[in-house]
Design an enzyme around this catalytic site. Structure first.
Site, short mmCIF file in Angstrom:
data_model
loop_
_atom_site.label_atom_id
_atom_site.label_comp_id
_atom_site.label_asym_id
_atom_site.label_seq_id
_atom_site.Cartn_x
_atom_site.Cartn_y
_atom_site.Cartn_z
N ASP A 9 -0.10 -10.22 -1.04
CA ASP A 9 1.27 -9.98 -0.58
C ASP A 9 1.56 -10.69 0.75
O ASP A 9 2.64 -11.21 0.97
CB ASP A 9 1.60 -8.49 -0.52
CG ASP A 9 0.67 -7.67 0.35
OD1 ASP A 9 0.88 -6.45 0.42
OD2 ASP A 9 -0.24 -8.24 0.96
N THR A 10 0.56 -10.73 1.62
CA THR A 10 0.78 -11.40 2.90
C THR A 10 0.98 -12.90 2.70
O THR A 10 1.77 -13.54 3.40
CB THR A 10 -0.39 -11.13 3.86
OG1 THR A 10 -0.62 -9.73 3.93
CG2 THR A 10 -0.13 -11.66 5.25
N THR A 41 2.68 -1.95 6.21
CA THR A 41 1.58 -0.99 6.39
C THR A 41 0.60 -1.57 7.41
O THR A 41 0.19 -0.91 8.35
CB THR A 41 0.87 -0.75 5.05
OG1 THR A 41 1.83 -0.25 4.12
CG2 THR A 41 -0.28 0.22 5.20
N ALA A 81 0.83 -1.20 0.00
CA ALA A 81 0.00 0.00 0.00
C ALA A 81 0.86 1.26 0.00
O ALA A 81 0.45 2.31 -0.47
CB ALA A 81 -0.90 0.00 1.23
N SER A 82 2.11 1.12 0.50
CA SER A 82 2.92 2.34 0.60
C SER A 82 4.01 2.40 -0.47
O SER A 82 4.47 3.49 -0.82
CB SER A 82 3.59 2.43 1.98
OG SER A 82 4.53 1.39 2.17
N GLN A 91 3.66 5.58 9.05
CA GLN A 91 3.70 6.21 7.73
C GLN A 91 2.98 7.56 7.74
O GLN A 91 3.46 8.55 7.18
CB GLN A 91 3.07 5.28 6.67
CG GLN A 91 3.91 4.05 6.38
CD GLN A 91 3.12 2.95 5.67
OE1 GLN A 91 2.02 3.16 5.19
NE2 GLN A 91 3.70 1.75 5.64
N ASN A 110 -5.58 -8.97 11.58
CA ASN A 110 -5.11 -7.69 11.03
C ASN A 110 -4.90 -6.70 12.17
O ASN A 110 -5.84 -6.46 12.95
CB ASN A 110 -6.17 -7.09 10.09
CG ASN A 110 -5.95 -7.45 8.65
OD1 ASN A 110 -5.84 -8.62 8.31
ND2 ASN A 110 -5.84 -6.45 7.78
#
Ligand SMILES: Nc1ncnc2c1ncn2[C@@H]1O[C@H](COP(=O)(O)OP(=O)(O)OP(=O)(O)O)[C@@H](O)[C@H]1O
Ligand SMILES: C[C@H](O)[C@H](O)[C@@H](O)C(=O)CO
Ligand SMILES: [Mg+2]
Length: 489
Positions: free
Chosen positions: A236-237, A258, A12-13, A303, A295
């Site tokens: 991605d995880t 993130t 996300a970043s 960030q 999560n």
């Protein structure tokens, strides 16, 4: 020399292309291209610039070619739940809306009025997050959705733009909260609930499926290598967990970026009542595993602070400033929804501390230590819960991702959870992406061999619990969370 592999890992970043091959029994990996990612307001919603991401992938491939490499395998992984609506000519109908957009803020309440949460959880085993694809589609523009020939998850869309082949990869599809655990397919009742037909999602495929070559059209205008795209664990995880060098039993992972995704890799899903009440999720993993995880707000908070300080400090400098402060000056429930997408994170943290009559962090170091120490407390609390739900003690924690660079947090977590923390690799996601490609080409035998290769190739640092006078701090934090919870009910 072994084949050349490219991992496209877009968080996300930030996004990156990593180039890798095996030499003398070790993975050689280098960052070839890195680019910023983020969402912006466009046409009334927070949206990703998906064309920018596709173009950055091509720019990265041009850099690979410039290094004299003419032939690569490539895998793509990104964040979860978000999607692109595509018309019958393969054109996107709109830029994808970010999962942090406010459009789904009441979707769970509305959708579960006649579909109980227990029923959905028993079917899917997936956590209730208002940004899950199920609630995004429920909140989607109905006319636009009706025009969509395909609904493509972000990494599947990027693969489609590169190869013209469309699939739905299962690790990321599971994050939609629309996959039926028992059937292994999209659940017809849930699709119907959000006015989606089964053929709007392309066929489900497992990680390791060959997607095809990058189309000739890209070669016309760009000097890029011959590239075969392999569908990896595209969430991605899921790739991060593949790249986590966990060994033996009773280890937990923390993919720290993130988001902080803390959990354990299971061979069968755990969707019982304890898991339901604690909102744990059973995201599908590679090779028939399940990622039983929670999560946690994660370094999103860091960030935002960095950005709100006009990026005058690097993350390393912010971590150093935090190290000059004492931990646990205030308790923060980092998973409070107010931190999900506030106008100003610094203000939100300070307001929270004021409202709960606690010490207010003022300086960059105090703010970062407030984030780091409360994330560490939250991790230790969840490690305790994870062991209780699985009815087996968690004996060690592997922290991977950018957050594994924060020694202070690794150490605090080890001391609070009273277990060793093995930190690294920070690029576990890209490494996991490449490992699935290597298993597909036969260069690596299986998941266990892949993790051994990571352990042999990467510098890992182990933190042991320190003898600090933190006695009772975790219990006080747990009482704080419980008290706060009862107040909000
Ligand atoms: N040297 C460092 N010192 C302190 N913190 C760091 C350092 N390097 C990275 N980080 C932390 O790691 C975070 C980024 O982690 P990572 O690169 O895994 O995220 P990402 O892949 O860009 O995004 P996502 O989590 O969505 O995949 C940064 O926000 C920062 O807080
Ligand atoms: C929105 C999802 O929970 C998020 O993408 C998380 O799963 C993740 O992948 C973070 O990198
Ligand atoms: Mg990442």
């Amino acid at each position: 020399m072994s084949k050349s592999y490219v991992a496209v890992d877009i968080g996300a970043s930030s996004g990156r292309l990593m180039l890798s091959h095996v030499e003398n029994g070790k993975m050689q990996i280098e960052e070839v291209h890195r680019f910023k990612n983020g969402f912006n307001q466009k046409a009334g919603n927070d949206r990703w610039d998906i064309d920018h991401l596709v173009n950055e992938v091509i720019a990265g491939l041009e850099k690979v070619k410039a290094k004299g490499i003419d032939d690569v395998q490539l895998g793509i992984d990104t964040w979860a739940v978000d999607y692109v609506l595509v018309d019958k000519d393969g054109n996107k109908l709109a830029d994808p809306i970010s999962y942090r957009d406010k459009r789904t803020s009441t979707a769970i309440q509305k959708l579960t009025t006649d579909l109980p949460r227990e029923y959905i959880y028993e079917k899917t085993g997936i956590q209730f997050q208002d940004f899950n694809t199920l609630y995004q589609l429920y909140s989607e523009d109905k006319d636009l959705l009706a025009k969509a020939d395909k609904i493509l998850m972000i990494p599947d869309y990027i693969g489609y733009k590169l190869t013209n082949n469309a699939v739905t990869e299962v690790t990321n599809a599971s994050t939609t909260q629309m996959l039926n655990l028992r059937e292994g397919l999209f659940d017809k009742d849930l699709l119907k609930k959000v006015n989606v037909t089964t053929d709007q999602f392309p066929k489900l495929v497992d990680p390791g499926t060959v997607l095809g070559p990058v189309c000739e059209q890209w070669h016309k205008d760009h000097d890029i290598p011959q590239t075969e795209v392999i569908t990896v664990a595209t969430h991605d995880t899921a790739s991060a967990v593949v790249g986590t060098p966990g060994k033996g039993e009773h280890w937990a992972f923390l993919s720290s970026g993130t988001w902080s995704l803390l959990g354990a890799e299971l061979n069968t899903p755990e969707n019982g009542l304890d898991a339901f009440h604690e909102n744990y999720t059973n995201e599908w993993g590679a090779y028939g595993t399940y990622r039983f995880l929670k999560n946690i707000m994660g370094l999103w908070m860091a960030q935002c602070i960095k950005r709100e300080l006009n990026d005058q400090y690097s993350f390393a400098e912010l971590a150093e400033l935090a190290g000059q402060e004492q931990p646990f000056q205030q308790f923060i429930d980092v998973n409070d929804k107010r931190f999900e997408n506030p106008e100003n994170m610094i203000q939100e943290i300070q307001d929270y501390c004021r409202e709960t009559e606690q010490t207010i962090p003022e300086t960059p170091g105090q703010l970062m230590m407030a984030v780091y120490s409360n994330l560490s407390l939250f991790y230790a609390n969840e490690i305790e819960k994870l062991g209780q739900i699985l009815d087996e003690p968690i004996e060690k924690l592997n922290i991977v991702g950018g957050g594994s660079n924060v020694a202070l947090m690794n150490q605090l977590t080890s001391t609070l959870a009273k277990i060793p923390v093995i930190a690294g690799p920070s690029e576990a996601t890209a490494i996991g992406n490449i490992l699935v490609q290597m298993i597909t080409t036969g260069e690596v035998a299986n998941l266990a061999a892949a993790r051994q290769l990571v352990a042999d190739s990467c510098d890992l640092k182990t933190y042991q619990p320190e003898n600090k006078n933190y006695d009772g701090i975790l219990q006080r934090y747990q009482a704080f969370l419980k008290h706060k919870l009862t107040q909000t009910i």
